[in-house]
Write an enzyme that holds these catalytic residues in place. Structure first.
Site, PDB file in Angstrom:
ATOM      1  N   CYS A   1       0.820  -1.215   0.000  1.00  0.00           N
ATOM      2  CA  CYS A   1       0.000   0.000   0.000  1.00  0.00           C
ATOM      3  C   CYS A   1       0.856   1.267   0.000  1.00  0.00           C
ATOM      4  CB  CYS A   1      -0.982  -0.050   1.175  1.00  0.00           C
ATOM      5  SG  CYS A   1      -2.430   1.002   0.922  1.00  0.00           S
TER       6      CYS A   1
ATOM      7  N   HIS B   1      -3.723  -6.161   1.028  1.00  0.00           N
ATOM      8  CA  HIS B   1      -3.417  -6.429   2.432  1.00  0.00           C
ATOM      9  C   HIS B   1      -4.449  -7.406   2.949  1.00  0.00           C
ATOM     10  CE1 HIS B   1      -6.406  -3.598   4.191  1.00  0.00           C
ATOM     11  NE2 HIS B   1      -6.132  -2.819   3.173  1.00  0.00           N
TER      12      HIS B   1
END
Ligand code: ZN
Lengths: 249, 439
Positions: free
Chosen positions: A105, A202
């Site tokens: 991310c 994630h």
């Protein structure tokens, strides 16, 4: 009926893994700590001695690690972290000397040339040939990715939550192709350049995708004995089925 | 209470809507009646609050418990309007105040993003600020933003009002420093991962013990209210005491378990004191509280005795794990996790929770996201067993006899309470609004 997922093998003397978690208190928004726990547990289950180095926020990053994990964070954390990492130079030195990096991310955006945080254009670390800008809409939800065949991993499952999209330059390949979700924002997901891996997955990504964890560990440790992955595999299939329906695999 | 005609009509319409909703068995009607009233009279909240002495309580964790404890203390001085059904947004507050129109006092739990709106409308005597940490992961990023909004709202001068703030939480301290009058309380911080950076300037905060400071000058304020543990060696009674700003000690004997509830009581005592309730009187009233909306209560489910602990976010889970009875007393534990809209859709936070603390116990894993929990526990080295279903199904797997602790997140807890024949916690947090200022 207690289940045991992570079996234990006899130690192979001399096997050692230095696992570096970069600024976990700053860059740990999406359970990123989980990627470190999974890598350490899976290496130890193969009899490898694991040293986990948690680098305190803005402290120097050791350049002698084998595998580095860089997580996500809010804008202020991301900007502070990237400035400190640029000044310190330890992470870039490690990447240059062939360490394996996993960035998730905001971590992906920090490794690139530039990204946007707090409305400002922020210089990245320039470790990968990629640039991140704001996407028209924030991407939030389950993300399914068909990884590049060279990775030899099945469909990747994860959750994404990011406002920035990433454009690769000629030196960087994608991690894979988006099956469901946004990923980089143009049909591909993640970045791969040498031994540096970046992803918007994630969940955390390695908790859901044991094969990807082993792919990264294998880059450092070579061939790995298989583990009983009943539980992580159950989770991966359950999430894929939730998104894709029963045809998922 | 004299209300304008418009407000009375709005309440009448709202009350009717609430009745219909109850009749249709769609919840307890609290929220819908408030919504109707607010549509017909947008000023309904301020009109209903006028003339009362109110306290509002907000924060990520502990607001339901703290508001209840405060309400019990205030009740020693008169009737109290209290949104004990957990409806903590303006619609719920309107319904609560309309239900007890004549109560001269109010203790109101307020959803964090709504605090500025509610403070402006209610003009409370006391604003209680507990803590700010990540809640639903798909709303994360709001911690720093919320602190900014709180600070701006509290900086508006209001005569006769005081902020009672937890000095141990940097975001709360920074927000409260905007106010004229603050009573500072050392109410602890179970979770520091969301306050690594200075809320004023985003530099790294320096931390030593409970103290924190920054190069910009921001630092932990001087505390007036704190907990003191007396081991009883100097002839006094061993136990936990509230120390007030004048240095006097007051015994605190709660029925609720754990340090976290002592901290909740401490800040509630400090708030009650601002409204004229003597500390010993307040503490005695709080001591009688045994459960909070089903939490900590012993319930019977499928013929098994369970003790329900609610945790909604990583900070709450860390606290709940601390509240478990020791493994010798409670060798089996149920962990139930959902990821529905009210829980947040992303259970990545499971990896932030120190589940390693469950080592040495046998854990029954239940809830919609049992596979996620199972993987987390397996990597933590915890012995586990997956139960296909929720807390009720897990209860059926337990042997008869001993009391078993159950840790559950929001909707999993509500399901368990409903299965046990209790009512749910009623309010549903707003559907997650992804925020656009991070990542
Ligand atoms: Zn500062």
């Amino acid at each position: 009926m207690a289940e045991q997922t992570v079996g234990r093998l006899d130690p192979r003397p001399g096997d050692r893994l230095r696992l570096v978690s970069v600024y976990p208190e700053l860059l740990g928004t999406y359970g990123d700590r989980g990627n470190v726990l999974v890598l350490a547990a899976r290496a130890r289950a193969r009899g490898v001695e694991v040293e986990v180095v948690e680098v305190a926020p803005l402290a120097p990053v050791p350049s002698q690690g084998d595998l580095y994990v860089l997580g996500g964070g809010e804008d202020a954390a991301q900007s502070s972290a990237v400035a400190a990492l640029a000044e310190d130079g330890g992470l870039a030195a490690a990447a240059a000397s062939g360490a394996v990096l996993l960035a998730v991310c905001a971590g992906v955006q920090m490794l690139g040339e530039r990204f946007v945080a707090g409305g400002a254009d922020v210089p990245g670390l320039g470790i990968i040939d990629a640039t991140s800008t704001r996407m028209p809409r924030r991407a939030v939800g389950e993300l399914v990715v068909e990884a590049d065949p060279g990775l030899h991993v099945p469909l990747l499952s994860g959750y994404e939550n990011h406002g920035g999209g990433t454009t690769r330059g000629p030196l960087a390949e994608p991690l894979g192709r988006v099956v469901r979700g946004a990923g980089n924002g143009e049909g591909t997901e993640g970045v791969r350049q040498g031994r540096v891996y970046g992803t918007y997955l994630h969940g955390p990504v390695l908790a859901r995708n044991a094969a990807f964890a082993d792919h990264l560990l294998g880059l450092v440790l070579g061939t790995l004995a298989p583990l009983d992955d009943t539980l992580p595999e159950r989770l991966r299939r359950e999430r894929l089925t939730a998104v894709l329906g029963s045809a998922a695999g | 209470m004299r209300l304008p005609v418009r407000t009375r009509l709005a309440l009448l319409a709202g009350g009717m809507a609430g009745g219909l909703s109850r009749a249709a068995r769609r919840g307890n009607g609290t929220t819908i009646s408030g919504r109707v009233a607010l549509v017909l009279d947008p000023q309904a909240l301020s009109r209903l609050a006028r003339g009362r002495r109110s306290a509002v309580v907000s924060g990520t964790n502990g607001k339901t418990t703290t508001t209840r404890l405060l309400a019990e203390a205030l009740r020693t001085h008169g009737m109290v309007a209290h949104n004990d059904r957990g409806a903590n947004m303006p619609t719920g507050l309107v319904a609560c105040l309309a239900r007890d129109v004549d109560a001269p006092l109010a203790a109101l739990e307020v959803d964090e993003p709504w605090l500025p709106t509610v403070v402006a409308a209610v003009d409370p005597r006391v604003v209680v600020l507990l803590n700010l940490s990540r809640d639903q992961l798909d709303r994360v990023g709001e911690v720093a933003l919320l602190a900014h909004r709180w600070r701006a709202a509290l900086a508006v001068p209001r005569s006769g009002s005081v902020v009672v703030a937890n000095a141990d939480d940097p975001h709360v301290a920074w927000a409260a420093m905007g106010a004229d009058r603050v009573a500072w309380v050392a109410a602890g911080q179970a979770w520091r991962a969301d306050s690594v950076l200075c809320p004023a300037c985003s530099r790294l905060l320096a931390r030593v013990g409970q103290e924190y400071s920054c190069r910009c000058g921001f630092r932990r304020p001087q505390v007036g209210w704190r907990l003191v543990d007396d081991p009883g060696r100097d002839g006094g009674d061993a136990g936990t005491y509230v120390r007030d700003p004048d240095g006097r000690k007051h015994r605190l004997d709660l029925s609720l378990p754990g340090r976290v509830n002592q901290s909740n009581a401490l800040i509630a005592v400090a708030a009650a004191a601002q409204m004229g309730v003597a500390v010993d009187e307040a503490a005695a009233a709080m001591a009688r509280v045994r459960e909070i909306a089903g939490r900590y209560a012993r319930v019977d489910l499928a013929g098994r005795a369970l003790r329900l602990l609610l945790a909604k976010n990583p900070a709450g889970w860390a606290v709940a794990l601390d509240l478990l009875r020791p493994p010798a007393e409670c060798p089996t534990v149920v962990v139930a996790v959902n990821a529905r809209a009210a829980d947040g859709r992303d259970p990545s936070w499971l990896w932030d929770v120190p589940f390693e603390a469950l080592g040495g116990r046998h854990v029954l894993v239940a809830g919609d996201r049992r596979a996620d929990v199972a993987v987390r526990l397996a990597y933590a080295g915890v012995e586990l067993e997956i139960v296909d279903g929720g807390v009720a199904e897990a209860a059926r797997r337990l042997g008869p006899g001993s009391l078993v602790d159950v840790l559950a997140n929001y909707t999993a807890f509500d399901d368990a309470l409903a299965a046990a024949g209790g009512r749910g916690t009623a309010s549903t947090p707003a559907a997650s609004t992804p925020d656009a200022h991070h990542g």
